[in-house]
Motif scaffolding. Structure first.
Motif, PDB file in Angstrom:
ATOM      1  N   TYR B 121      31.313  35.572  11.965  1.00 57.31           N
ATOM      2  CA  TYR B 121      30.631  36.618  12.724  1.00 57.31           C
ATOM      3  C   TYR B 121      31.611  37.586  13.388  1.00 57.31           C
ATOM      4  CZ  TYR B 121      26.390  34.336  11.435  1.00 57.31           C
ATOM      5  OH  TYR B 121      25.369  33.812  10.670  1.00 57.31           O
ATOM      6  N   LEU B 124      32.354  39.911  10.630  1.00 55.35           N
ATOM      7  CA  LEU B 124      31.217  40.809  10.407  1.00 55.35           C
ATOM      8  C   LEU B 124      31.243  41.967  11.412  1.00 55.35           C
ATOM      9  CD1 LEU B 124      28.650  41.228   8.707  1.00 55.35           C
ATOM     10  CD2 LEU B 124      27.396  39.990  10.443  1.00 55.35           C
ATOM     11  N   SER B 128      31.879  45.887  10.425  1.00 55.59           N
ATOM     12  CA  SER B 128      30.653  46.692  10.504  1.00 55.59           C
ATOM     13  C   SER B 128      30.496  47.455  11.810  1.00 55.59           C
ATOM     14  CB  SER B 128      29.427  45.782  10.340  1.00 55.59           C
ATOM     15  OG  SER B 128      29.596  44.915   9.282  1.00 55.59           O
ATOM     16  N   PHE B 171      22.070  44.073  16.489  1.00 57.04           N
ATOM     17  CA  PHE B 171      23.022  43.477  15.547  1.00 57.04           C
ATOM     18  C   PHE B 171      24.270  42.971  16.280  1.00 57.04           C
ATOM     19  CE2 PHE B 171      26.886  44.696  13.054  1.00 57.04           C
ATOM     20  CZ  PHE B 171      26.920  43.573  12.239  1.00 57.04           C
ATOM     21  N   CYS B 191      20.862  38.601  13.533  1.00 56.00           N
ATOM     22  CA  CYS B 191      22.079  39.290  13.104  1.00 56.00           C
ATOM     23  C   CYS B 191      22.004  39.699  11.628  1.00 56.00           C
ATOM     24  CB  CYS B 191      23.271  38.370  13.348  1.00 56.00           C
ATOM     25  SG  CYS B 191      24.817  39.100  12.887  1.00 56.00           S
ATOM     26  N   PHE B 195      21.570  43.468  10.270  1.00 59.68           N
ATOM     27  CA  PHE B 195      22.688  43.936   9.425  1.00 59.68           C
ATOM     28  C   PHE B 195      22.168  44.459   8.084  1.00 59.68           C
ATOM     29  CE2 PHE B 195      25.651  42.927   5.962  1.00 59.68           C
ATOM     30  CZ  PHE B 195      26.671  43.794   6.285  1.00 59.68           C
ATOM     31  N   TYR B 199      22.706  48.212   6.936  1.00 64.31           N
ATOM     32  CA  TYR B 199      23.474  48.428   5.715  1.00 64.31           C
ATOM     33  C   TYR B 199      22.584  49.031   4.626  1.00 64.31           C
ATOM     34  CZ  TYR B 199      27.596  47.761   2.900  1.00 64.31           C
ATOM     35  OH  TYR B 199      28.705  47.994   2.147  1.00 64.31           O
ATOM     36  N   ASN B 216      26.757  38.587   1.812  1.00 61.27           N
ATOM     37  CA  ASN B 216      25.318  38.563   2.113  1.00 61.27           C
ATOM     38  C   ASN B 216      24.740  37.160   1.926  1.00 61.27           C
ATOM     39  OD1 ASN B 216      25.167  41.230   2.763  1.00 61.27           O
ATOM     40  ND2 ASN B 216      24.409  41.906   0.778  1.00 61.27           N
TER      41      ASN B 216
END
Lengths: 130, 381
Positions: B121, B124, B128, B171, B191, B195, B199, B216
């Motif tokens: 995470y 991530l 992102s 998120f 989350c 996301f 995305y 993913n």
């Protein structure tokens, strides 16, 4: 977690991996994996697209925060769909530029060694006010 | 016995029916679609499942699309045969059944799950954090917005800034909560959902980025791992089937990539000319230099295909894992340098964390003095 539920989840996820493979398409967020798998022959050519303002200044998509790769992808897709004029009309050209006319130019180059670039104006549009 | 025969015949009949239906209904529709005269239902199928057809039909001949649709049948038949064979063995070979069951019945430790949770995470968020900052450019491209299927299903139009900000805040907050193990199962679910939406908006401009394909799957499966952790009181015996499934899915992704190359191009994909053409197409400085060498253009595609098809062997031999992780890092770094695809922080490489035994590393190198690991009967992982 009960084994039955666990097994259903396992089978579901494996299926979600296989379906895009069978259909050869992306089912977001489950992707296909066929990128770069198509054969490329010598007769292929590279393509670039440029927007010329008043046939001299080149439009910079990054000024409008548009990624160069996305710009090229959109320009190419619109070109092949015969929607280049629509493409020019959709671009936020007037945000950073003053011009009389905007033209979409397609620049191609064969992949063979020593080849030279060829360019042609696809379409032109006059300045528009938002 | 009758049940067994029916069990085999029913799918075979279904595939046969599908072949007949394909030949008499779908194939003529493909030809008609190429000539702009297909039925409405087929047009809508193309719009939803294969939107790039409208562009590609101007670039490729009809044969290209017929061979693609032929492949749907070939692939379906192949996959059905494989599934039938596996389920037949599963039902009739006890040793095979035992192997599959014991593979998923593995347990893991709290340390392993916690390290994976924090790294996954944190990565991530790192990769992102600019999803919101890019909103301005999405708005400039609003007229090009073509929602992907998932967003179409939920009737998502182009998001306004407030909605996008709320989604992004959810998120980030849920990712941070997951990292700090606060309501981790629920947070990880929020989350991944937020996301995927954020995305998804970025993917709705005709260009699909495949960089997050494996990540993913990991993000969708990890909430189940956190659920298993929550349900267990023993920190040394947490059911690890989600991690085990991720360890199957990642090699399968590579294996499928390799299969695609063979199915779409055959041995042509391995030829130096083909590889050189890819290098010229992507126009990266190092790629163009490499394209000059016949030797490198011959060995690199062979190496890439061996790596992709061979990754699946880690399922059968754990000893091979470090070699394939190193090969994977070289492979993706090579893609970045030669084709300008991805970056040094490629999500395809990030998911290799699931192949690392964090418990072993922690036990031997990091927390040796802090945590007592040597508990009798502790699982190997």
């Amino acid at each position: 977690m009960p084994k039955k539920a666990r097994n259903i989840i396992i089978i579901t996820f494996l299926s979600l991996l296989i379906v895009p493979f069978i259909l050869q398409t992306d089912l977001y967020p489950f992707m296909r994996f066929g990128m770069f798998s198509e054969p490329i022959k010598e007769e292929f050519q590279t393509e670039r697209y440029v927007v010329l303002l008043d046939k001299k200044e080149s439009y910079n998509p990054l000024l409008d925060g548009i990624d160069q790769n996305v710009f090229l992808y959109l320009a190419r897709n619109h070109y092949y769909r015969n929607e280049s004029e629509l493409f020019l009309n959709k671009l936020p050209l007037e945000l950073h530029y003053q011009y009389d006319s905007a033209s979409l130019v397609r620049i191609t180059k064969p992949l063979s060694k020593g080849s030279v670039e060829d360019s042609s104006i696809v379409v032109s549009i006059p300045y528009r006010k938002k | 016995m009758k049940k067994n025969i029916l069990y085999l015949i029913a799918p075979a009949l279904a595939v046969l029916l599908m072949c007949v239906g394909y030949y008499f209904i779908i194939r003529p529709e493909v030809i008609a679609a190429y000539q702009n005269s297909s039925s409405d239902w087929f047009n809508s199928l193309i719009e939803n499942l294969y939107p790039r057809f409208h562009t590609e039909k101007h670039r490729f001949p009809l044969d290209f699309f017929l061979s693609k649709t032929d492949q749907i049948i070939i692939r379906t038949a192949g996959v059905t045969t494989l599934i039938l064979s596996l389920s037949f063995f599963y039902r009739h070979k006890q040793s095979f059944q035992k192997k599959i069951t014991s593979y998923f019945d593995v347990t893991t430790t709290l340390v392993n799950v916690s390290v994976l949770r924090v790294i996954l995470y944190s990565y991530l968020i790192y990769t992102s954090w600019d999803l919101y900052l890019e909103y301005e450019q999405l708005r400039n491209m609003e007229l090009f917005y073509k929602p992907i299927l998932l967003l179409k299903i939920f009737h998502f139009g182009f998001p306004d800034e407030t909605f996008f900000l709320i989604l992004f805040s959810m998120f980030i907050v849920s990712a941070v909560l997951t990292i700090f193990n606060i309501k981790a199962t629920l947070s990880s679910l929020v989350c991944i959902l937020t996301f995927l939406l954020l995305y998804g908006f970025h993917m709705s401009f005709e260009k699909m980025d495949h960089g997050f394909a494996t990540l993913n799957y990991c993000l969708l499966l990890f909430p189940f791992m956190l659920y298993e952790k929550k349900k267990t009181t023993d920190p040394f015996n947490i059911q690890a089937w989600p991690i085990q499934l991720i360890r199957i899915i990642i090699p399968l992704c590579y294996f499928i990539s390799g299969c695609e190359k063979l199915l779409n191009s055959g041995s042509w994909w391995l030829k130096a000319e083909n590889f050189r053409a890819f290098l010229y197409l992507h126009d990266a400085p190092l790629g163009k230099t490499v394209a000059e060498s016949d030797f490198i253009c011959t060995i690199l595609p062979i190496g890439a295909l061996v790596f992709q098809l061979g990754f699946i062997s880690v399922l059968f031999s754990k000893k091979l894992i470090p070699y394939f992780i190193i090969a994977g890092i070289i492979f993706h770094t090579g893609n970045w340098l030669l084709f300008d695809i991805g970056s040094y922080a490629n999500p395809w490489m990030a998911v290799y964390i699931f192949f690392i035994d964090w418990n072993f590393l922690a036990k031997n190198f990091i927390f040796n003095k802090l945590i007592q690991f040597n508990r009798p009967g502790m699982p190997a992982q």
